[in-house]
Design a protein around this motif. Structure first.
Motif, mmCIF file in Angstrom:
data_model
loop_
_atom_site.group_PDB
_atom_site.id
_atom_site.type_symbol
_atom_site.label_atom_id
_atom_site.label_comp_id
_atom_site.label_asym_id
_atom_site.label_seq_id
_atom_site.Cartn_x
_atom_site.Cartn_y
_atom_site.Cartn_z
ATOM 1 N N ASP A 50 0.865 -1.182 0.000
ATOM 2 C CA ASP A 50 0.000 0.000 0.000
ATOM 3 C C ASP A 50 0.905 1.237 0.000
ATOM 4 O O ASP A 50 1.003 1.980 0.980
ATOM 5 C CB ASP A 50 -0.900 -0.031 1.237
ATOM 6 N N TRP A 51 1.582 1.453 -1.131
ATOM 7 C CA TRP A 51 2.600 2.499 -1.218
ATOM 8 C C TRP A 51 2.037 3.899 -0.981
ATOM 9 O O TRP A 51 2.762 4.806 -0.552
ATOM 10 C CB TRP A 51 3.295 2.439 -2.578
ATOM 11 N N ALA A 52 0.765 4.103 -1.233
ATOM 12 C CA ALA A 52 0.174 5.427 -1.026
ATOM 13 C C ALA A 52 0.198 5.845 0.446
ATOM 14 O O ALA A 52 0.060 7.032 0.758
ATOM 15 C CB ALA A 52 -1.250 5.457 -1.550
ATOM 16 N N HIS A 53 0.380 4.879 1.344
ATOM 17 C CA HIS A 53 0.466 5.175 2.776
ATOM 18 C C HIS A 53 1.879 4.976 3.313
ATOM 19 O O HIS A 53 2.070 4.832 4.524
ATOM 20 C CB HIS A 53 -0.526 4.308 3.550
ATOM 21 N N ILE A 54 2.855 4.972 2.410
ATOM 22 C CA ILE A 54 4.260 4.817 2.807
ATOM 23 C C ILE A 54 5.041 6.056 2.384
ATOM 24 O O ILE A 54 4.962 6.485 1.233
ATOM 25 C CB ILE A 54 4.882 3.554 2.166
ATOM 26 N N ASP A 55 5.768 6.638 3.330
ATOM 27 C CA ASP A 55 6.716 7.700 3.020
ATOM 28 C C ASP A 55 8.077 7.059 2.774
ATOM 29 O O ASP A 55 8.514 6.197 3.540
ATOM 30 C CB ASP A 55 6.850 8.686 4.178
ATOM 31 N N VAL A 56 8.728 7.486 1.724
ATOM 32 C CA VAL A 56 10.098 7.058 1.445
ATOM 33 C C VAL A 56 11.019 8.251 1.640
ATOM 34 O O VAL A 56 10.748 9.346 1.138
ATOM 35 C CB VAL A 56 10.235 6.500 0.015
ATOM 36 N N THR A 57 12.084 8.043 2.384
ATOM 37 C CA THR A 57 13.069 9.085 2.595
ATOM 38 C C THR A 57 14.453 8.466 2.508
ATOM 39 O O THR A 57 14.608 7.325 2.081
ATOM 40 C CB THR A 57 12.833 9.818 3.938
ATOM 41 N N LEU A 58 15.468 9.227 2.899
ATOM 42 C CA LEU A 58 16.852 8.793 2.766
ATOM 43 C C LEU A 58 17.537 8.733 4.120
ATOM 44 O O LEU A 58 17.228 9.507 5.033
ATOM 45 C CB LEU A 58 17.614 9.757 1.857
ATOM 46 N N VAL A 59 18.468 7.813 4.236
ATOM 47 C CA VAL A 59 19.323 7.733 5.411
ATOM 48 C C VAL A 59 20.247 8.942 5.454
ATOM 49 O O VAL A 59 20.516 9.508 6.513
ATOM 50 C CB VAL A 59 20.139 6.423 5.373
ATOM 51 N N ASP A 60 20.719 9.349 4.280
ATOM 52 C CA ASP A 60 21.617 10.486 4.162
ATOM 53 C C ASP A 60 21.601 10.972 2.721
ATOM 54 O O ASP A 60 21.123 10.274 1.826
ATOM 55 C CB ASP A 60 23.046 10.120 4.587
ATOM 56 N N ASP A 61 22.123 12.159 2.511
ATOM 57 C CA ASP A 61 22.261 12.669 1.145
ATOM 58 C C ASP A 61 23.368 13.704 1.106
ATOM 59 O O ASP A 61 23.690 14.343 2.113
ATOM 60 C CB ASP A 61 20.947 13.277 0.644
ATOM 61 N N ARG A 62 23.936 13.850 -0.068
ATOM 62 C CA ARG A 62 24.962 14.865 -0.288
ATOM 63 C C ARG A 62 24.299 16.224 -0.507
ATOM 64 O O ARG A 62 23.194 16.296 -1.038
ATOM 65 C CB ARG A 62 25.817 14.476 -1.488
ATOM 66 N N TRP A 63 25.006 17.278 -0.100
ATOM 67 C CA TRP A 63 24.468 18.627 -0.214
ATOM 68 C C TRP A 63 24.679 19.133 -1.638
ATOM 69 O O TRP A 63 25.514 19.995 -1.924
ATOM 70 C CB TRP A 63 25.122 19.543 0.821
ATOM 71 N N VAL A 64 23.906 18.548 -2.557
ATOM 72 C CA VAL A 64 23.958 18.900 -3.976
ATOM 73 C C VAL A 64 22.523 18.967 -4.488
ATOM 74 O O VAL A 64 21.612 18.384 -3.890
ATOM 75 C CB VAL A 64 24.755 17.845 -4.791
ATOM 76 N N PRO A 65 22.279 19.647 -5.611
ATOM 77 C CA PRO A 65 20.927 19.666 -6.186
ATOM 78 C C PRO A 65 20.490 18.248 -6.573
ATOM 79 O O PRO A 65 21.320 17.375 -6.853
ATOM 80 C CB PRO A 65 21.082 20.549 -7.424
ATOM 81 N N ASP A 66 19.179 18.048 -6.617
ATOM 82 C CA ASP A 66 18.691 16.706 -6.945
ATOM 83 C C ASP A 66 18.881 16.346 -8.418
ATOM 84 O O ASP A 66 18.568 15.226 -8.829
ATOM 85 C CB ASP A 66 17.234 16.519 -6.527
ATOM 86 N N THR A 67 19.409 17.268 -9.198
ATOM 87 C CA THR A 67 19.780 16.973 -10.587
ATOM 88 C C THR A 67 21.221 16.478 -10.701
ATOM 89 O O THR A 67 21.636 16.023 -11.772
ATOM 90 C CB THR A 67 19.628 18.228 -11.455
ATOM 91 N N ASP A 68 21.973 16.579 -9.627
ATOM 92 C CA ASP A 68 23.391 16.197 -9.637
ATOM 93 C C ASP A 68 23.522 14.670 -9.658
ATOM 94 O O ASP A 68 22.768 13.972 -8.971
ATOM 95 C CB ASP A 68 24.070 16.755 -8.383
ATOM 96 N N PRO A 69 24.468 14.111 -10.422
ATOM 97 C CA PRO A 69 24.658 12.661 -10.443
ATOM 98 C C PRO A 69 24.976 12.064 -9.069
ATOM 99 O O PRO A 69 24.724 10.875 -8.838
ATOM 100 C CB PRO A 69 25.847 12.472 -11.400
ATOM 101 N N ASP A 70 25.516 12.880 -8.139
ATOM 102 C CA ASP A 70 25.845 12.383 -6.802
ATOM 103 C C ASP A 70 24.683 12.470 -5.819
ATOM 104 O O ASP A 70 24.825 12.093 -4.656
ATOM 105 C CB ASP A 70 27.031 13.170 -6.228
ATOM 106 N N SER A 71 23.540 12.947 -6.267
ATOM 107 C CA SER A 71 22.393 13.116 -5.379
ATOM 108 C C SER A 71 21.725 11.779 -5.071
ATOM 109 O O SER A 71 21.328 11.036 -5.988
ATOM 110 C CB SER A 71 21.372 14.057 -6.031
ATOM 111 N N ASN A 72 21.550 11.474 -3.790
ATOM 112 C CA ASN A 72 20.795 10.285 -3.406
ATOM 113 C C ASN A 72 19.307 10.456 -3.679
ATOM 114 O O ASN A 72 18.593 9.464 -3.887
ATOM 115 C CB ASN A 72 21.027 9.952 -1.937
ATOM 116 N N SER A 73 18.828 11.695 -3.658
ATOM 117 C CA SER A 73 17.435 11.954 -4.020
ATOM 118 C C SER A 73 17.188 11.540 -5.471
ATOM 119 O O SER A 73 16.201 10.858 -5.785
ATOM 120 C CB SER A 73 17.109 13.430 -3.825
ATOM 121 N N ARG A 74 18.071 11.939 -6.343
ATOM 122 C CA ARG A 74 17.962 11.534 -7.743
ATOM 123 C C ARG A 74 18.014 10.010 -7.862
ATOM 124 O O ARG A 74 17.225 9.401 -8.596
ATOM 125 C CB ARG A 74 19.099 12.175 -8.541
#
Length: 230
Positions: A63-87
């Motif tokens: 039931d993914w609509a009731h699940i939040d997905v987040t990150l353990v950590d991320d680099r301080w870069v825009p989410d367009t950056d190849p090093d972004s964990n968000s991307r």
């Protein structure tokens, strides 16, 4: 307490963890449904190693609509950056069935790093994740808790849920879950491959060391399910 599960084949390694995480999320959704709207929060890691696992998890019929997905950590870069964990998360886990999940990023480079981390810690939507999947570096770091960072002592001792980290050798400043946050997670998984990383983990368990995986694995009351592939 460490529970080690070993695999000889990468596909079996990824699929087994995807099944375990899926079961943990189902159990969390069922438990919360008894008193409120079903809800679960999953935090995942970046890097090349978890890509097959995250791809497999994205197909799980949850039931993914009731699940939040987040990150353990991320680099301080825009989410367009190849090093972004968000991307990375958008390219892997937030696909297929899991595209219905709500994503909570850790980075907003339009703000100063420390001010943004303070906002994360004050944000009531930022629940402690129910399920966390960690990776580990060959230096023993997990999340972005690096022993060579000037924030090391703060990151392993603060009760804040999020910390800013400036690794000494790794590129980019980071936002990371703190050690105290990791210690409180009920379903904590470590996904690693290769003999060298198993050796690092075994050394961390044999005697306390100044690295994050040793600090976490030796903490009282922590249960860490390790999925390792040769």
């Amino acid at each position: 307490m460490i529970e080690l599960r070993t695999f000889d084949e990468p596909r079996a390694h990824s699929d087994a963890l995807a099944n375990a995480v899926s079961d943990a999320l189902k159990a969390t959704l069922a438990a919360t449904a008894a008193t409120q709207t079903p809800h679960a929060t999953l935090a995942v890691s970046g890097g090349s190693s978890p890509r097959p696992f995250l791809a497999a998890l994205s197909h799980e019929p949850l039931d993914w609509a009731h699940i939040d997905v987040t990150l353990v950590d991320d680099r301080w870069v825009p989410d367009t950056d190849p090093d972004s964990n968000s991307r990375f998360a958008h390219e892997t886990v937030l696909q297929n069935a899991a595209a219905a999940a709500y994503f909570l990023p850790l980075v907003d480079v339009s703000k100063p790093l420390e001010a943004h981390v303070a906002e994360l810690n004050a944000d009531p939507r930022r629940h402690l994740p129910d399920v966390v999947v960690l990776g580990m570096g060959e230096d023993g770091h997990t999340a972005s808790i690096f022993a060579d960072a000037p924030e090391w002592d703060f990151a392993i001792s603060t009760q804040d849920r999020f910390v800013a980290v400036h690794p000494g050798k790794a590129p980019h400043a980071r936002v990371s879950l703190s050690m105290s946050a990791l210690k409180q997670v009920k379903q904590l998984y470590l996904f690693i491959s290769g003999q060298k990383k198993l050796d690092v983990l075994n050394a961390a368990l044999a005697a306390p060391q100044k690295n994050a995986i040793s600090t976490l694995a030796n903490a009282e009351g922590v249960k860490l399910d390790v999925y390792w592939c040769a």
